[in-house]
Design a protein around this motif. Structure first.
Motif, short mmCIF file in Angstrom:
data_model
loop_
_atom_site.label_atom_id
_atom_site.label_comp_id
_atom_site.label_asym_id
_atom_site.label_seq_id
_atom_site.Cartn_x
_atom_site.Cartn_y
_atom_site.Cartn_z
N SER A 79 1.04 -1.15 -0.05
CA SER A 79 0.11 0.10 0.09
C SER A 79 0.94 1.13 0.12
O SER A 79 0.60 2.53 -0.50
CB SER A 79 -0.86 0.24 1.06
OG SER A 79 -0.46 0.56 2.27
N ARG A 80 1.98 1.12 0.57
CA ARG A 80 2.98 2.54 0.49
C ARG A 80 3.62 2.52 -0.75
O ARG A 80 4.41 3.50 -0.89
CB ARG A 80 4.12 1.95 1.37
CG ARG A 80 3.78 2.42 2.79
CD ARG A 80 2.51 1.81 3.60
NE ARG A 80 2.52 2.26 4.93
CZ ARG A 80 1.23 2.08 5.57
NH1 ARG A 80 0.61 0.85 5.19
NH2 ARG A 80 1.17 2.35 6.80
N ILE A 81 3.24 1.81 -1.90
CA ILE A 81 3.94 2.11 -3.23
C ILE A 81 3.61 3.46 -3.58
O ILE A 81 4.06 4.27 -4.31
CB ILE A 81 3.26 1.12 -4.04
CG1 ILE A 81 4.25 -0.21 -3.84
CG2 ILE A 81 3.56 1.47 -5.63
CD1 ILE A 81 3.67 -1.53 -4.84
N CYS A 82 2.15 3.81 -3.17
CA CYS A 82 1.64 5.02 -3.61
C CYS A 82 0.99 5.79 -2.51
O CYS A 82 0.45 5.05 -1.66
CB CYS A 82 0.61 4.88 -4.67
SG CYS A 82 0.00 6.43 -5.18
N GLY A 83 1.11 6.98 -2.52
CA GLY A 83 0.66 8.03 -1.44
C GLY A 83 -0.84 8.42 -1.66
O GLY A 83 -1.48 9.28 -1.00
N ILE A 84 -1.46 7.98 -2.87
CA ILE A 84 -2.97 8.46 -3.03
C ILE A 84 -3.72 7.24 -3.42
O ILE A 84 -4.96 7.30 -3.27
CB ILE A 84 -2.77 9.28 -4.40
CG1 ILE A 84 -4.09 10.03 -4.53
CG2 ILE A 84 -2.45 8.47 -5.57
CD1 ILE A 84 -4.45 11.03 -3.44
N CYS A 85 -3.28 6.23 -3.99
CA CYS A 85 -4.20 4.99 -4.34
C CYS A 85 -3.54 3.68 -3.40
O CYS A 85 -3.73 2.42 -4.07
CB CYS A 85 -4.31 4.66 -5.80
SG CYS A 85 -2.79 4.52 -6.58
#
Length: 604
Positions: A79-85
């Protein structure tokens, strides 16, 4: 625009006497750690982009450090791959884990996840469309780039003014001005309560705290779903204003600038991996994935030249190929083969994500050799043998296109796919009557239609959420409040999750050995859209959409804003382009010749 998937045709300007090309670069252009750059050469005599390269300047490495981890941590890490999705990654990861562990969550858990993901689409598409993309169409921007268009907008009545309240197209543009525009400010409030909707279901935005393999930790109650419903009704009323407003704005650009359909246009090559599981059918077994995939409330599919070539998730999975292309990696042809056959006995290619080994090879950027940290995901079309550079159209475009053509979705009077369109019904709200919108598959894959689809998919999600709420309420009222299924992690297993991040296709591929992660590859939409040239010289979707795009901006090189290029790139929703910087230098002019194979240029 490429005529085939493997050998792109040269830009039309390549067949004419070469003119003076001006290098203009936008780097960074998106919020992916500020790492996406668009490098162009523009022919101002012919008013056309002659060449484009898409680059990413940072290496993330999730596929490397996931190895050896406990697979139950996958969704928290990815989930930390992206800060928006990040929630889309967490959801996709638990789908892959459910398959690997052989578990089926309770129905209520699936309705809760569907409600959370619907809220995420509503939130993200809203804030991107009207607080970021919308700025490209606002009064301030149009005045600076196309004053003649602004003059016409002041004299053009808005056809749907009764629905949205703005008398002229200029009034709409003014309402989109950042921080001062009325509609701009209204959408910021919408972003707040849609995040609240998400948090009710998944605990925390954007890294959910209540998602697990086997279900959710959310405590279900009538009050919980009522809190969601009160916000959903408010959002549905907003969409009854938003859809006609955007239709008026986008239709005006076609009218005011004849030929604008060519901006950001490329061949219709779309991928959608499906969204919103139906717990009545989905058991997460690979062997039944074809069937339950077709029961998803957004239909998976590959669309080639406007035709649906498959909606079979098994077929979609097996034909994914990760090519090295002109990226900063070594090949892995001689590395370990983790998965030789899928659970149905079908052979799995070495270039498939299950078998990919990431071997980074840092080097100097060279547009004639390697120039990006993004690899080249492709989908192998068995009928033609082409490795197709699929794009997502910003997510919503591919989702609506695939769902419309498949004609499978029929959500309890709220959403219906017809085979050529999607009908969306929003019930009566406090101040507005019931409304039906219809998204019709367009003849172009271009900037305007990608943006238009984003608005319609917001309405789609709102309508679908009404149905998900009905089903969730029914489970609670029947006393079926279990939200989690126990499981054990097997010593050896494989799994794949297919979902849609806000901006498009998302898959997670998991291999477990000795109870630990042996291989893990997440493939979000931006790696599909932002690829460099691949092994066959085929440009990536950003490159293809920008290259050969006509320039309608009225400014010359000295004051050039690049608005048509920005609209083309932003139409793909390249994460959040909130860190756009433009570098022109001194308007450096170079003389170039075009290479038909690679679309590259060399100084003359």
């Amino acid at each position: 625009m490429a005529e085939t998937a493997t050998i792109p045709s040269a830009p039309s300007s390549a067949n004419k006497a070469p003119g003076n090309l001006v290098e203009m670069n936008w780097d960074p252009i998106t919020r992916i750690v500020g790492s996406l750059g668009i490098f162009t050469k523009i022919d101002f005599e012919k008013r056309r982009v002659a060449e484009c390269h898409s680059t990413s300047s940072i290496f993330r490495g999730y596929s490397i450090f996931m190895k050896g981890k406990d697979p139950r941590d996958s969704h928290f890490i990815t989930s930390r791959i992206c800060g928006i999705c990040g929630d889309n990654h967490a959801t996709c990861s638990i789908y892959a884990q459910n398959m690997a562990y052989g578990i089926r969550p309770p129905a209520l858990a699936e309705w809760i996840i569907n409600l959370g993901e619907a809220a995420e689409y509503m939130f993200d598409h809203n804030i991107f469309q009207d607080n970021l993309v919308g700025v490209d169409f606002c009064e301030q921007m149009v005045k600076e780039t196309n004053p003649s268009v602004w003059a016409k907008a002041q004299q053009t009545a808005a056809p749907n003014s009764d629905a949205h309240g703005y008398r002229t197209i200029a009034d709409i543009m003014t309402a989109l001005n950042p921080f001062t525009g009325e509609f701009y400010r209204e959408t910021l409030l919408v972003a707040r309560y849609t995040r609240e909707m998400f948090s009710l279901m998944e605990g925390r935005h954007v890294h959910p705290s209540t998602l697990y393999p086997g279900g959710v930790g959310t405590v279900p109650s009538v009050q919980l779903f009522t809190e969601y419903l009160t916000r959903l009704v408010r959002y549905a009323e907003f969409m009854k204003k938003c859809v006609p407003l955007h239709d008026d704005l986008f239709d005006f650009f076609y009218e005011a600038l004849p030929g604008y359909e060519e901006v950001g246009r490329r061949r219709i090559l779309l991928g959608c991996w499906g969204a919103f599981q139906d717990p009545d059918h989905c058991d997460y077994s690979y062997k039944t994935m074809t069937d339950w995939g077709r029961k998803m409330f957004v239909t998976p599919g590959v669309v080639v030249d406007g035709k649906l070539v498959t909606n079979d998730l098994v077929d979609i999975n097996l034909q994914i190929r990760i090519l090295r292309g002109q990226s900063y990696y070594d090949d892995w042809d001689n590395c370990e083969t983790f998965v030789k056959t899928d659970p149905l006995g079908n052979p799995v290619d070495q270039k498939h994500p299950w078998n990919q080994t990431t071997i980074p090879r840092p080097q100097k950027r060279d547009f004639n050799k390697n120039y990006s940290w993004v690899m080249c995901p492709r989908w192998l079309d068995k009928s033609s043998g082409d490795h197709l550079p699929l794009d997502t159209g910003g997510g919503a475009f591919a989702r609506l296109f695939s769902t419309a053509l498949a004609g499978l979705v029929d959500i309890g009077g709220f959403v219906k796919a017809t085979g050529h369109s999607v009908k969306i019904h929003l019930p009566k709200t406090a101040l507005k009557p019931a409304v039906e919108f219809e998204w019709k598959a367009p003849k172009w894959s271009n900037a305007i239609e990608r943006d238009r689809a984003r608005t319609y998919f917001q309405a789609y999600c709102a309508a679908a959420a009404y149905y998900f709420l009905e089903r969730a309420f029914a489970e609670v009222q029947a006393g079926r409040t279990k939200t989690w299924t126990e499981f054990k992690v097997p010593d050896e297993a494989i799994g794949c999750g297919f979902h849609e991040a806000v901006r498009g296709v998302l898959s997670h591929h998991l291999v477990i050995k000795d109870g630990k992660i042996a291989n893990y590859h997440p493939y979000p939409p931006t790696p599909w859209n932002a690829t460099p040239r691949d092994d066959f010289g085929t440009p990536g979707p950003y490159e293809d959409a920008v290259q050969n795009t006509p320039i309608f901006e009225e400014n010359g090189p000295d004051k050039f804003k690049g608005i048509d290029i920005m609209r083309a790139v932003r139409s793909f929703d390249p994460c959040l382009p909130c860190g756009v910087h433009m570098y022109v230098g001194g308007g450096k002019t170079v003389k170039t010749t075009h290479s038909p194979m690679f679309g590259a240029s060399r100084k003359g």
